[in-house]
Design a protein around this motif. Structure first.
Motif, PDB file in Angstrom:
ATOM      1  N   GLY A  44     -12.438  -6.511 -42.560  1.00 38.65           N
ATOM      2  CA  GLY A  44     -13.455  -7.535 -42.342  1.00 38.65           C
ATOM      3  C   GLY A  44     -12.999  -8.705 -41.498  1.00 38.65           C
ATOM      4  N   ILE A  45     -11.764  -8.647 -40.966  1.00 40.36           N
ATOM      5  CA  ILE A  45     -11.252  -9.780 -40.194  1.00 40.36           C
ATOM      6  C   ILE A  45     -12.105 -10.045 -38.956  1.00 40.36           C
ATOM      7  CG2 ILE A  45      -9.627  -8.332 -38.913  1.00 40.36           C
ATOM      8  CD1 ILE A  45      -9.161 -12.033 -39.972  1.00 40.36           C
ATOM      9  N   GLU A  46     -12.710  -8.978 -38.405  1.00 39.53           N
ATOM     10  CA  GLU A  46     -13.531  -9.154 -37.197  1.00 39.53           C
ATOM     11  C   GLU A  46     -14.750 -10.024 -37.478  1.00 39.53           C
ATOM     12  OE1 GLU A  46     -15.149  -5.695 -39.407  1.00 39.53           O
ATOM     13  OE2 GLU A  46     -13.133  -6.390 -38.843  1.00 39.53           O
ATOM     14  N   LYS A  47     -15.199 -10.089 -38.737  1.00 38.23           N
ATOM     15  CA  LYS A  47     -16.347 -10.920 -39.108  1.00 38.23           C
ATOM     16  C   LYS A  47     -15.901 -12.330 -39.513  1.00 38.23           C
ATOM     17  CE  LYS A  47     -19.070  -7.005 -40.861  1.00 38.23           C
ATOM     18  NZ  LYS A  47     -18.082  -5.947 -40.604  1.00 38.23           N
ATOM     19  N   ILE A  48     -14.646 -12.454 -39.933  1.00 36.40           N
ATOM     20  CA  ILE A  48     -14.130 -13.739 -40.403  1.00 36.40           C
ATOM     21  C   ILE A  48     -13.512 -14.548 -39.276  1.00 36.40           C
ATOM     22  CG2 ILE A  48     -12.430 -14.829 -41.942  1.00 36.40           C
ATOM     23  CD1 ILE A  48     -12.704 -12.271 -43.707  1.00 36.40           C
ATOM     24  N   ASP A  49     -12.679 -13.901 -38.475  1.00 35.08           N
ATOM     25  CA  ASP A  49     -11.957 -14.585 -37.408  1.00 35.08           C
ATOM     26  C   ASP A  49     -11.664 -13.592 -36.285  1.00 35.08           C
ATOM     27  OD1 ASP A  49     -10.368 -16.079 -35.756  1.00 35.08           O
ATOM     28  OD2 ASP A  49      -8.878 -16.613 -37.266  1.00 35.08           O
ATOM     29  N   PRO A  50     -12.601 -13.420 -35.331  1.00 30.43           N
ATOM     30  CA  PRO A  50     -12.420 -12.448 -34.255  1.00 30.43           C
ATOM     31  C   PRO A  50     -11.136 -12.656 -33.441  1.00 30.43           C
ATOM     32  CG  PRO A  50     -14.687 -13.228 -34.311  1.00 30.43           C
ATOM     33  CD  PRO A  50     -13.916 -14.093 -35.260  1.00 30.43           C
ATOM     34  N   MET A  51     -10.642 -13.887 -33.393  1.00 35.04           N
ATOM     35  CA  MET A  51      -9.423 -14.162 -32.630  1.00 35.04           C
ATOM     36  C   MET A  51      -8.192 -13.497 -33.264  1.00 35.04           C
ATOM     37  SD  MET A  51     -10.271 -15.875 -30.005  1.00 35.04           S
ATOM     38  CE  MET A  51      -8.665 -16.456 -29.452  1.00 35.04           C
ATOM     39  N   ALA A  52      -8.279 -13.166 -34.535  1.00 33.67           N
ATOM     40  CA  ALA A  52      -7.136 -12.580 -35.248  1.00 33.67           C
ATOM     41  C   ALA A  52      -7.144 -11.054 -35.224  1.00 33.67           C
ATOM     42  CB  ALA A  52      -7.118 -13.067 -36.690  1.00 33.67           C
ATOM     43  N   VAL A  53      -8.134 -10.466 -34.575  1.00 36.64           N
ATOM     44  CA  VAL A  53      -8.242  -9.011 -34.561  1.00 36.64           C
ATOM     45  C   VAL A  53      -7.189  -8.391 -33.650  1.00 36.64           C
ATOM     46  CG1 VAL A  53      -9.704  -7.056 -33.931  1.00 36.64           C
ATOM     47  CG2 VAL A  53     -10.699  -9.040 -35.088  1.00 36.64           C
ATOM     48  N   ASN A  54      -6.512  -7.380 -34.172  1.00 40.03           N
ATOM     49  CA  ASN A  54      -5.563  -6.591 -33.387  1.00 40.03           C
ATOM     50  C   ASN A  54      -6.092  -5.165 -33.344  1.00 40.03           C
ATOM     51  OD1 ASN A  54      -3.291  -4.796 -32.772  1.00 40.03           O
ATOM     52  ND2 ASN A  54      -2.000  -6.595 -32.988  1.00 40.03           N
ATOM     53  N   PRO A  55      -6.212  -4.547 -32.167  1.00 38.54           N
ATOM     54  CA  PRO A  55      -6.782  -3.195 -32.083  1.00 38.54           C
ATOM     55  C   PRO A  55      -5.999  -2.151 -32.871  1.00 38.54           C
ATOM     56  CG  PRO A  55      -5.766  -3.853 -29.999  1.00 38.54           C
ATOM     57  CD  PRO A  55      -5.862  -5.078 -30.840  1.00 38.54           C
ATOM     58  N   ARG A  56      -4.733  -2.432 -33.194  1.00 38.22           N
ATOM     59  CA  ARG A  56      -3.935  -1.490 -33.988  1.00 38.22           C
ATOM     60  C   ARG A  56      -3.918  -1.874 -35.465  1.00 38.22           C
ATOM     61  NH1 ARG A  56      -0.981   2.100 -31.257  1.00 38.22           N
ATOM     62  NH2 ARG A  56       0.575   2.296 -32.913  1.00 38.22           N
ATOM     63  N   GLY A  57      -4.730  -2.876 -35.806  1.00 37.14           N
ATOM     64  CA  GLY A  57      -4.829  -3.267 -37.213  1.00 37.14           C
ATOM     65  C   GLY A  57      -4.280  -4.653 -37.471  1.00 37.14           C
ATOM     66  N   THR A  58      -4.991  -5.430 -38.256  1.00 34.68           N
ATOM     67  CA  THR A  58      -4.549  -6.770 -38.644  1.00 34.68           C
ATOM     68  C   THR A  58      -4.117  -6.731 -40.108  1.00 34.68           C
ATOM     69  OG1 THR A  58      -6.073  -7.815 -37.084  1.00 34.68           O
ATOM     70  CG2 THR A  58      -5.212  -9.194 -38.871  1.00 34.68           C
ATOM     71  N   SER A  59      -2.913  -7.204 -40.367  1.00 32.28           N
ATOM     72  CA  SER A  59      -2.385  -7.200 -41.730  1.00 32.28           C
ATOM     73  C   SER A  59      -2.783  -8.476 -42.464  1.00 32.28           C
ATOM     74  CB  SER A  59      -0.857  -7.079 -41.720  1.00 32.28           C
ATOM     75  OG  SER A  59      -0.462  -5.835 -41.168  1.00 32.28           O
TER      76      SER A  59
END
Length: 207
Positions: A102-117
């Motif tokens: 759900g990070i893409e809905k919370i903070d799009p700047m933190a999205v990593n295409p290989r996954g955000t931890s």
């Protein structure tokens, strides 16, 4: 250092053993490597990667692989997962790690295409560890409550599947593919109803 995981539950070991036996039997080859979450094509295209003794690779998307579909149905989860005491923001470890769904809905700047931890720092020792390695990380500070919205294991234990006992009993007695087709591939009206209710509940919580 005590590190714990945001866990969606653990299936019975029997499921994995029967699935491995099925793969080796149908291919007449031994498994040499088994990756549950290859991110070669990106986190949203994760796939199972199974290598066989002749060098052949079996690659299947999470929503296509029989083992993955069985796991995600919750039907083979261990009974202890249904009453797990570690499903909240109150943790007992120094550091908690997991996928930040759900990070893409919370903070799009933190999205990593290989996954955000996702990292929770739960103690002074954990804070000191993060301070030591933060130069090697790309860190974003988010609210725990936001992470909780999109990560069910941070809110409650895994719900017991109504047919789990029957499934596991038959799995112990029959080949994987027969039990899979009966309970997962073909399913039945009750299982479809159960999945629908679970999806609606998750959507309501997220909103």
């Amino acid at each position: 250092i005590c590190v714990d995981l945001i866990c969606h539950g653990v299936p019975t070991e029997l499921l994995f053993e029967k699935y491995k036996e099925y793969i080796e039997r149908t291919n007449n080859l031994k498994i040499t490597s088994f990756r549950f979450r290859s991110k070669k094509a990106g986190v949203m295209s994760s796939e199972y990667c199974i290598k066989l003794s002749n060098g052949k690779e079996i690659r299947e998307a999470l929503n296509k692989n029989p083992y993955s579909l069985t796991y995600n149905s919750l039907i083979a989860h261990m009974p202890s997962c249904n009453s797990c005491p570690y499903t909240s923001l109150q943790r007992v470890s120094d550091i908690t790690i997991g996928d930040f769904w759900g990070i893409e809905k919370i903070d799009p700047m933190a999205v990593n295409p290989r996954g955000t931890s996702l990292i929770f720092v739960n103690s002074r020792k954990g804070q000191n560890i993060i301070e030591e390695v933060k130069q090697e990380l790309e860190l974003f500070q988010e609210k725990g409550e936001d992470a909780q919205r999109f990560n069910p294991p941070l809110r409650h234990s895994t719900k017991k599947h109504p047919m789990s006992e029957k499934f596991i009993k038959e799995l112990a007695e029959k080949p994987f593919e027969k039990v899979y087709k009966k309970y997962i591939y073909w399913g039945n009206k009750w299982m479809l109803f159960y999945r629908l209710i679970r999806k609606i509940k998750e959507k309501l919580i997220r909103e």
